[in-house]
Design a protein around this motif. Sequence first.
Motif, PDB file in Angstrom:
ATOM      1  N   ASP A 242      -0.950   4.106  -7.745  1.00  0.00           N
ATOM      2  CA  ASP A 242      -2.309   3.788  -7.317  1.00  0.00           C
ATOM      3  C   ASP A 242      -2.483   4.161  -5.842  1.00  0.00           C
ATOM      4  OD1 ASP A 242      -4.890   2.886  -7.519  1.00  0.00           O
ATOM      5  OD2 ASP A 242      -4.366   0.833  -6.943  1.00  0.00           O
ATOM      6  N   TYR A 243      -2.016   5.341  -5.543  1.00  0.00           N
ATOM      7  CA  TYR A 243      -2.065   5.793  -4.149  1.00  0.00           C
ATOM      8  C   TYR A 243      -3.455   6.237  -3.746  1.00  0.00           C
ATOM      9  CZ  TYR A 243      -1.787   9.044  -0.268  1.00  0.00           C
ATOM     10  OH  TYR A 243      -2.015   9.706   0.904  1.00  0.00           O
ATOM     11  N   ARG A 244      -3.851   5.837  -2.569  1.00  0.00           N
ATOM     12  CA  ARG A 244      -5.104   6.332  -2.002  1.00  0.00           C
ATOM     13  C   ARG A 244      -4.839   6.697  -0.551  1.00  0.00           C
ATOM     14  NH1 ARG A 244     -10.321   4.163  -4.064  1.00  0.00           N
ATOM     15  NH2 ARG A 244     -10.208   6.269  -4.898  1.00  0.00           N
ATOM     16  N   PRO A 245      -5.237   7.882  -0.165  1.00  0.00           N
ATOM     17  CA  PRO A 245      -4.967   8.327   1.204  1.00  0.00           C
ATOM     18  C   PRO A 245      -5.592   7.380   2.226  1.00  0.00           C
ATOM     19  CG  PRO A 245      -5.991  10.088  -0.110  1.00  0.00           C
ATOM     20  CD  PRO A 245      -5.951   8.872  -0.958  1.00  0.00           C
ATOM     21  N   ASP A 246      -4.931   7.185   3.309  1.00  0.00           N
ATOM     22  CA  ASP A 246      -5.438   6.333   4.381  1.00  0.00           C
ATOM     23  C   ASP A 246      -6.452   7.127   5.201  1.00  0.00           C
ATOM     24  OD1 ASP A 246      -4.224   3.834   6.385  1.00  0.00           O
ATOM     25  OD2 ASP A 246      -5.532   5.383   7.190  1.00  0.00           O
ATOM     26  N   LEU A 247      -7.693   6.614   5.185  1.00  0.00           N
ATOM     27  CA  LEU A 247      -8.751   7.368   5.855  1.00  0.00           C
ATOM     28  C   LEU A 247      -8.578   7.423   7.364  1.00  0.00           C
ATOM     29  CD1 LEU A 247     -11.957   6.415   3.870  1.00  0.00           C
ATOM     30  CD2 LEU A 247     -10.613   8.500   3.784  1.00  0.00           C
ATOM     31  N   ALA A 248      -8.050   6.362   7.931  1.00  0.00           N
ATOM     32  CA  ALA A 248      -7.870   6.353   9.384  1.00  0.00           C
ATOM     33  C   ALA A 248      -6.904   7.463   9.790  1.00  0.00           C
ATOM     34  CB  ALA A 248      -7.344   4.995   9.838  1.00  0.00           C
ATOM     35  N   ALA A 249      -5.823   7.563   9.071  1.00  0.00           N
ATOM     36  CA  ALA A 249      -4.834   8.602   9.384  1.00  0.00           C
ATOM     37  C   ALA A 249      -5.421   9.990   9.162  1.00  0.00           C
ATOM     38  CB  ALA A 249      -3.598   8.415   8.512  1.00  0.00           C
TER      39      ALA A 249
ATOM     40  N   ARG B 280      -7.712   2.916  15.142  1.00  0.00           N
ATOM     41  CA  ARG B 280      -7.704   2.277  13.829  1.00  0.00           C
ATOM     42  C   ARG B 280      -6.413   2.551  13.080  1.00  0.00           C
ATOM     43  NH1 ARG B 280     -13.932   3.862  12.682  1.00  0.00           N
ATOM     44  NH2 ARG B 280     -14.809   2.018  13.672  1.00  0.00           N
ATOM     45  N   LEU B 281      -5.934   3.753  13.241  1.00  0.00           N
ATOM     46  CA  LEU B 281      -4.675   4.080  12.572  1.00  0.00           C
ATOM     47  C   LEU B 281      -3.576   3.180  13.114  1.00  0.00           C
ATOM     48  CD1 LEU B 281      -2.840   5.703  10.817  1.00  0.00           C
ATOM     49  CD2 LEU B 281      -2.676   7.426  12.618  1.00  0.00           C
TER      50      LEU B 281
ATOM     51  N   ARG C 240     -11.937  -0.240   0.239  1.00  0.00           N
ATOM     52  CA  ARG C 240     -10.486  -0.335   0.373  1.00  0.00           C
ATOM     53  C   ARG C 240      -9.949   0.867   1.169  1.00  0.00           C
ATOM     54  NH1 ARG C 240      -6.466   0.315  -4.841  1.00  0.00           N
ATOM     55  NH2 ARG C 240      -5.108   1.790  -3.814  1.00  0.00           N
ATOM     56  N   ASP C 241     -10.425   2.046   0.807  1.00  0.00           N
ATOM     57  CA  ASP C 241      -9.982   3.240   1.528  1.00  0.00           C
ATOM     58  C   ASP C 241     -10.365   3.161   3.003  1.00  0.00           C
ATOM     59  OD1 ASP C 241      -9.268   3.998  -0.965  1.00  0.00           O
ATOM     60  OD2 ASP C 241     -10.764   5.587  -1.184  1.00  0.00           O
ATOM     61  N   GLU C 242     -11.539   2.641   3.246  1.00  0.00           N
ATOM     62  CA  GLU C 242     -12.012   2.533   4.620  1.00  0.00           C
ATOM     63  C   GLU C 242     -11.252   1.459   5.377  1.00  0.00           C
ATOM     64  OE1 GLU C 242     -14.244   4.063   6.474  1.00  0.00           O
ATOM     65  OE2 GLU C 242     -15.240   5.369   5.054  1.00  0.00           O
TER      66      GLU C 242
ATOM     67  N   THR D 243     -10.583  -2.019  11.555  1.00  0.00           N
ATOM     68  CA  THR D 243     -11.673  -1.064  11.678  1.00  0.00           C
ATOM     69  C   THR D 243     -12.937  -1.663  12.286  1.00  0.00           C
ATOM     70  OG1 THR D 243     -12.410  -1.624   9.460  1.00  0.00           O
ATOM     71  CG2 THR D 243     -10.913   0.252   9.684  1.00  0.00           C
TER      72      THR D 243
ATOM     73  N   ARG E 167      -8.452  10.858   9.256  1.00  0.00           N
ATOM     74  CA  ARG E 167      -9.470  11.169  10.252  1.00  0.00           C
ATOM     75  C   ARG E 167      -8.861  11.524  11.596  1.00  0.00           C
ATOM     76  NH1 ARG E 167     -13.324   6.266   8.266  1.00  0.00           N
ATOM     77  NH2 ARG E 167     -14.374   7.481   6.661  1.00  0.00           N
TER      78      ARG E 167
ATOM     79  N   LEU F 206     -11.649   6.127  18.199  1.00  0.00           N
ATOM     80  CA  LEU F 206     -11.588   5.040  17.222  1.00  0.00           C
ATOM     81  C   LEU F 206     -10.649   5.356  16.061  1.00  0.00           C
ATOM     82  CD1 LEU F 206     -15.254   3.746  17.054  1.00  0.00           C
ATOM     83  CD2 LEU F 206     -13.282   2.746  18.188  1.00  0.00           C
ATOM     84  N   ALA F 207     -10.569   6.607  15.685  1.00  0.00           N
ATOM     85  CA  ALA F 207      -9.690   6.964  14.567  1.00  0.00           C
ATOM     86  C   ALA F 207      -8.241   6.633  14.914  1.00  0.00           C
ATOM     87  CB  ALA F 207      -9.840   8.439  14.228  1.00  0.00           C
ATOM     88  N   ALA F 208      -7.866   7.020  16.108  1.00  0.00           N
ATOM     89  CA  ALA F 208      -6.489   6.750  16.538  1.00  0.00           C
ATOM     90  C   ALA F 208      -6.248   5.253  16.651  1.00  0.00           C
ATOM     91  CB  ALA F 208      -6.236   7.412  17.884  1.00  0.00           C
TER      92      ALA F 208
ATOM     93  N   MET G  31       0.846  -1.205   0.000  1.00  0.00           N
ATOM     94  CA  MET G  31       0.000   0.000   0.000  1.00  0.00           C
ATOM     95  C   MET G  31       0.877   1.249   0.000  1.00  0.00           C
ATOM     96  SD  MET G  31      -3.355   0.149   0.097  1.00  0.00           S
ATOM     97  CE  MET G  31      -4.147   1.642  -0.493  1.00  0.00           C
TER      98      MET G  31
ATOM     99  N   ARG H  70      -4.644  -0.850  12.664  1.00  0.00           N
ATOM    100  CA  ARG H  70      -4.915  -1.279  11.294  1.00  0.00           C
ATOM    101  C   ARG H  70      -6.140  -2.176  11.163  1.00  0.00           C
ATOM    102  NH1 ARG H  70      -2.948   1.662   7.545  1.00  0.00           N
ATOM    103  NH2 ARG H  70      -4.579   2.557   8.778  1.00  0.00           N
TER     104      ARG H  70
END
Lengths: 332, 332
Positions: free
Chosen positions: A44-51, B53-54, B112-114, B59, A53, B49-51, A1, B57
């Motif tokens: 094919d980069y996609r930002p990490d939503l957890a980070a 999850r980051l 995937r992003d999620e 969710t 957020r 939860l955001a922290a 990733m 890894r």
Amino acid sequence: MAQIKDVAKRAEVSVASVSRVLAGHTGVTEATRQRVLEAIEALDYRPDLAARRLRSRRTDTIGLIVSDIRNPFFTEVSRAVEDMAYQNRMRVILCNTDEDPDKEGFYLDLMRDENVSGVILSPTLPALARFRMSDYSFPVVLVDRCDRETTADAVVLDNADSAYRLITYLIKQGYRRIAFIHGAASATGRQRHEGYVTAMATHGLETQAQAVPATVEAARAAASELIRESSLPDALVGSNGLILLGLVKALREANLQFPEHLGLAGFDDLPWTQLVGPGITVMAQPTYDIGQATIELLLQRIAHPSQPVRRVVLRGELRERGSSVRQKGSAN
Amino acid sequence: MAQIKDVAKRAEVSVASVSRVLAGHTGVTEATRQRVLEAIEALDYRPDLAARRLRSRRTDTIGLIVSDIRNPFFTEVSRAVEDMAYQNRMRVILCNTDEDPDKEGFYLDLMRDENVSGVILSPTLPALARFRMSDYSFPVVLVDRCDRETTADAVVLDNADSAYRLITYLIKQGYRRIAFIHGAASATGRQRHEGYVTAMATHGLETQAQAVPATVEAARAAASELIRESSLPDALVGSNGLILLGLVKALREANLQFPEHLGLAGFDDLPWTQLVGPGITVMAQPTYDIGQATIELLLQRIAHPSQPVRRVVLRGELRERGSSVRQKGSAN
DNA sequence: CTGTTAGCGCCTTCAC
DNA sequence: GTGAAGGCGCTAACAG
């Protein structure tokens, strides 16, 4: 990733620049913008939503808390909500409470933990009674259920009025002994009951109402009981689609025809209501519109947290069908 | 909003210890555990939860991607999914594709992003055709739709068999010219069509099938057309609940009674099917079970990523009702 | 058994 | 216009 620093490396810029083009910021040379875009594409980069957020403190997520998604009313509402959410690049988390305040509380807590952007809530009776916007760390818009006293954004049907109009219509048709089966666990059921009572009182008629859990089975059982009594009512009215379905089942079991043996009417213009017997007279709710108005209110509230509280009241529409045609020669 | 270090401070321990009791780890004195718990309580602390999850890894979120939640089949499935998710402390994100592969692709990308724990997918036809488990960074379980060739966890009805049995039943009832209206855009509709064709061929009967978009309106229009033709079929069969509803509407508009003028049958034992006319014969799907089985498969797949692929095939159940009672003296 | 610490991947000041 | 660096709040080594 791939991650942002990989993109930065490949585009030979800093992560800050990548972040800037990601955010659509100005203040980036078109040249670097292109290089970044290419790198993103290539990796094919996609930002990490957890980070994202964690950093930004926003989730672009909304919670939808209803009693039961299988109630066609909520099914339709949820569809409208998801449609609008999609258009606004937000996700929706679905929650069923089964009218259980504990479950509802659990989900409301969860919404806080999720740090959602907002919540659409169809509250249980106790939750509604003590509802305060300030109790929540996120915007909440009420749907379907709201008290006169409640201070909160809300989208509801004109329940009492709609019931009043439906009952008045039946009375004009010549019905007198009108029995009303309504949901016990929701403000909606209560308000429709109110409208029923008012209409009956206005015409000097005695009421015969019964509150039941808003399920097909409970309504069926209640109606069966009612039908078994010596004196049949002139007409039967169910306060929502589920209850109406229960009534139809009970009548069928008892081999009672409508409108021949008694009149029938209800709420919610579900597809089958025009198909059974001569069609069933209903008060139709603009269900999809209700859902749409609700999420619109929510999105506006999210954008403007301190705007004045708004309530949208939609009008029910009477759809006359065969089930409420008074039979000549019937007993009064 | 209190955070972990506030709790640590108040309990006079390190953040690590707080994290440990949060995780329910052993290796913490009961005494410190109590102190931490008290501090959590006192501060009304809830982990971000955001922290989490980051860092972790994961969710604990699952995506549910269906064509339209308003299709009663998916409504019921979604309820089962949400129930099980609730019991397993997972959330569900709801997505409607409208059979649009682009929208479906968008949502799959979103998943995937999620970084979801897993996805339940009812794929569009093109997506199914090219489906590879390895194309996704998360576990996917298919529901309702699956090809013979597809290698993926899946829960489906025995579509071809069920259709075969339904049609064979009608033939045994004496029906010969049986028209079949089925959904064009899904594997399910195709497979049921297959079963129809096989049953008809087995009995040396000519087929008369029509594929339509799986909506009430499309089915109604198609049936109206069909009915208008000079030679009415003996019986009409709809390949799912929505289509069946369209057929009933068309018959009603044309003033055609079942089973008097022609037989009627379909799929999905929706509540109204036993209420309209003499009741409609249907092949019932164990809908809630399907949903439940699906999420169970998914949870197991999440727990054991490399376990062998499994397919659960549930059997449809014929429910005979009045709509398929052959009338004496009818033309053959 | 407990504490210290180094990140998870990103955004965003703050300098340059 | 661009880059360096410090967290967002938490978990999980690693020491002690």
